[in-house]
Design a protein around this motif. Structure first.
Motif, mmCIF file in Angstrom:
data_model
loop_
_atom_site.group_PDB
_atom_site.id
_atom_site.type_symbol
_atom_site.label_atom_id
_atom_site.label_comp_id
_atom_site.label_asym_id
_atom_site.label_seq_id
_atom_site.Cartn_x
_atom_site.Cartn_y
_atom_site.Cartn_z
ATOM 1 N N PRO A 186 1.061 -1.309 0.274
ATOM 2 C CA PRO A 186 0.256 0.086 0.362
ATOM 3 C C PRO A 186 1.292 1.019 -0.254
ATOM 4 N N ILE A 187 0.833 2.387 -1.098
ATOM 5 C CA ILE A 187 1.615 2.887 -1.005
ATOM 6 C C ILE A 187 0.107 4.909 -0.738
ATOM 7 N N TYR A 188 0.347 5.192 0.367
ATOM 8 C CA TYR A 188 -0.049 7.021 0.579
ATOM 9 C C TYR A 188 -0.509 7.585 -0.686
ATOM 10 N N ASN A 189 -2.028 7.959 -0.167
ATOM 11 C CA ASN A 189 -2.612 8.897 -1.095
ATOM 12 C C ASN A 189 -3.404 10.538 -0.575
ATOM 13 N N GLU A 190 -3.272 11.516 -0.667
ATOM 14 C CA GLU A 190 -3.857 12.517 0.276
ATOM 15 C C GLU A 190 -5.684 11.801 0.373
ATOM 16 N N ARG A 191 -6.198 11.156 -0.796
ATOM 17 C CA ARG A 191 -7.559 11.011 -0.351
ATOM 18 C C ARG A 191 -6.990 9.588 0.680
ATOM 19 N N LYS A 192 -6.218 8.694 -0.094
ATOM 20 C CA LYS A 192 -6.920 6.817 0.341
ATOM 21 C C LYS A 192 -5.747 7.075 1.828
ATOM 22 N N PHE A 193 -5.104 7.036 2.344
ATOM 23 C CA PHE A 193 -3.695 7.524 3.560
ATOM 24 C C PHE A 193 -3.287 6.594 3.323
ATOM 25 N N ASP A 194 -3.367 5.044 3.722
ATOM 26 C CA ASP A 194 -2.538 4.096 4.138
ATOM 27 C C ASP A 194 -2.082 4.005 3.303
ATOM 28 N N GLY A 195 -0.431 3.908 3.853
ATOM 29 C CA GLY A 195 0.853 2.801 3.148
ATOM 30 C C GLY A 195 1.954 4.121 3.460
ATOM 31 N N VAL A 196 2.959 3.226 2.603
ATOM 32 C CA VAL A 196 4.204 4.117 2.261
ATOM 33 C C VAL A 196 4.577 5.330 1.869
ATOM 34 N N ARG A 197 4.438 6.786 2.580
ATOM 35 C CA ARG A 197 4.618 7.691 2.308
ATOM 36 C C ARG A 197 5.761 8.332 1.850
ATOM 37 N N THR A 198 7.140 7.831 2.703
ATOM 38 C CA THR A 198 8.612 8.363 2.364
ATOM 39 C C THR A 198 9.089 7.256 2.626
ATOM 40 N N VAL A 199 10.889 7.442 2.185
ATOM 41 C CA VAL A 199 11.546 6.099 1.970
ATOM 42 C C VAL A 199 13.064 6.862 2.330
ATOM 43 N N MET A 200 13.386 6.534 3.624
ATOM 44 C CA MET A 200 14.960 7.119 3.234
ATOM 45 C C MET A 200 16.043 6.032 3.335
ATOM 46 N N VAL A 201 17.060 6.725 3.104
ATOM 47 C CA VAL A 201 18.374 5.224 2.638
ATOM 48 C C VAL A 201 19.501 6.400 2.724
ATOM 49 N N ARG A 202 20.662 5.960 3.644
ATOM 50 C CA ARG A 202 21.513 6.640 4.263
ATOM 51 C C ARG A 202 22.749 5.817 3.549
ATOM 52 N N ARG A 203 23.700 5.954 3.497
ATOM 53 C CA ARG A 203 25.218 5.499 3.402
ATOM 54 C C ARG A 203 26.358 6.111 4.244
ATOM 55 N N ALA A 204 26.604 5.768 5.470
ATOM 56 C CA ALA A 204 27.935 5.444 5.718
ATOM 57 C C ALA A 204 28.864 5.579 4.679
ATOM 58 N N HIS A 205 29.489 7.185 4.319
ATOM 59 C CA HIS A 205 31.149 7.622 3.877
ATOM 60 C C HIS A 205 31.776 6.796 4.371
ATOM 61 N N LYS A 206 32.119 5.927 5.813
ATOM 62 C CA LYS A 206 33.086 5.470 5.956
ATOM 63 C C LYS A 206 33.821 4.468 5.565
ATOM 64 N N THR A 207 32.692 3.560 5.522
ATOM 65 C CA THR A 207 32.254 1.747 6.293
ATOM 66 C C THR A 207 31.472 1.115 4.861
ATOM 67 N N GLY A 208 30.504 2.604 4.447
ATOM 68 C CA GLY A 208 29.866 1.867 3.216
ATOM 69 C C GLY A 208 28.606 1.048 3.402
#
Length: 445
Positions: A186-208
């Motif tokens: 399920p993916i978020y939208n302003e009408r349905k609302f329920d679901g994934v709205r954002t994804v954060m991905v972070r990579r460490a420069h030192k270790t990968g």
């Protein structure tokens, strides 16, 4: 005069404003034109008109700046994440130095005319410097897509090849959208609302090492998605789920659960390493963070008998730089996960959950009085109560690390009442954007 919507005007651009737009004047009215550069002459159409200013879109470029370049990014005009990629990099650095002067001129802290604003320290690597990606998700055209909202809208601009984003994080978010589509998450939208709205991905420069957070408005099942991701990308060490039920622009909710892997990833800066949990704040440009922290150390001039307060400490990464250089370190942050990291990263320090304006007076009452203070606040700047606390307790020296020139200049109005501003050092953490970091050295009068 009041300009009318859709009125067409010729305009000479006098400077670049704090948001990267060209600024001109038409018959006494200030006009902002996105994409225009200092020294250019444009023909523009008024988009919005207020009593003291107007905004316009450029229809024709009649005289081009010698510093104008062709942006490398295919999404540059649509996404709005970068504002000045059309300006040659040496001029970007001059602009960011001027940003500080513009902000000081606006707020006029005591003695600002004589402040030493040092040349901006730039980068050699102008692409793929951003180690953390935070993309919105929407279901469009029978497929999940990820990217950023177009400026002043909720229209998603899909981004599959961001030139300032770390290449591994971009590859991972591209795969995430494929898997979310395939597994019918399920993916978020302003009408349905329920679901994934954002994804954060972070990579460490030192270790990968890589960590992900799925931000959803409701619980979701991600086992199959996680299995596919971790098989394809062995550098992924942590996958978490954050539930945010608020119908607002806030990205994160209060609760974050580790769904798979380790509690934190390992990152490094200067000559030390530290842990980063998924919600913990860390600078978005790890390579240039080495420069920023060296400048903070230089500005503080730490002594062995100093007692240091690390306000807005996050995971204690700045405080850790002073370990062994001062007698004691205390810090605070309102995010409990960050303080948990800080206690691991700065083992000889004292780090507590709470606000600086509440904890500093409490520590003073308990007999602890800081001789040195370092602050690295969010873009909103220092809290008014904290400013009052600093003015009341008056540590001998202070370093202000700022990511917003306007709130910095505003805060200096009060700080300059008790501190001399020795200098302001601009550091370019975000090439191609209208943002700069600044390290300010302050010494008690």
């Amino acid at each position: 005069m009041t300009l009318k919507i859709k009125q067409k005007i010729p305009l000479k651009i006098k400077k670049i404003g704090i948001n990267g737009e060209g600024v001109g004047n038409f018959k006494g009215t200030t006009v902002f034109v996105a994409g225009a550069l200092k020294g250019e002459e444009v023909y523009a159409e008024i988009v919005t008109s207020e009593r003291n200013y107007a905004t316009a879109k450029m229809l024709k470029l009649n005289k081009k700046s010698p510093h104008r370049v062709v942006p490398m990014c295919e999404s540059y005009k649509q996404c709005g994440g970068c504002q000045i990629m059309h300006l040659a990099y040496p001029q970007q650095l001059l602009f960011k130095q001027d940003l500080l002067r513009q902000a000081l001129q606006k707020f006029k802290p005591q003695g600002y005319e004589n402040y030493e604003v040092r040349k901006t320290i730039g980068m050699k690597q102008l692409q793929h410097y951003r180690a953390k990606l935070q993309f919105q998700t929407r279901f469009l055209g029978e497929k999940v897509r990820a990217g950023l909202f177009a400026e002043n809208s909720h229209k998603l601009v899909e981004i599959k090849n961001c030139l300032v984003q770390d290449e591994t994080t971009q590859k991972i978010i591209n795969e995430v959208t494929e898997l979310l589509t395939f597994h019918r998450i399920p993916i978020y939208n302003e009408r349905k609302f329920d679901g994934v709205r954002t994804v954060m991905v972070r990579r460490a420069h030192k270790t990968g090492q890589v960590q992900l957070i799925f931000i959803s408005s409701a619980p979701i099942e991600l086992k199959l998605t996680i299995a596919s991701l971790t098989e394809k990308f062995p550098e992924i060490k942590t996958i978490a789920l954050n539930i945010n039920r608020k119908q607002s622009s806030e990205i994160y909710g209060e609760h974050t659960e580790i769904l798979w892997g380790e509690r934190a990833i390992l990152e490094g800066v200067l000559d030390y390493t530290f842990e980063l949990s998924p919600r913990a704040f860390y600078q978005l440009n790890p390579k240039q963070t080495n420069v920023l922290y060296r400048e903070a150390l230089k500005a503080m001039g730490a002594r062995a008998d100093d007692d240091l307060i690390d306000a807005y400490s996050g995971t204690g990464t700045i405080g850790r730089a002073f370990l062994g250089k001062v007698r004691s370190i205390r810090g605070m942050d309102v995010i409990a996960e960050s303080i948990a990291d800080a206690r691991l990263n700065v083992p000889d320090g004292v780090y507590e959950v709470g606000t600086a304006e509440k904890l500093i007076p409490q520590w003073v009452a308990d007999g602890f009085k800081a001789t040195a203070l370092i602050v690295d606040p969010p873009r909103t700047g220092l809290d008014d109560k904290l400013l009052d606390t600093i003015v009341a307790t008056k540590p001998k020296k202070m370093v202000y690390v700022s990511c917003n020139v306007s709130t910095l200049a505003r805060d200096l109005v009060k700080l300059a009442q008790v501190y001399e501003v020795s200098y302001i050092q601009s550091v370019d953490m975000f090439p191609h954007t209208a943002r700069t970091e600044a390290v300010v050295k302050l010494v008690r009068r």
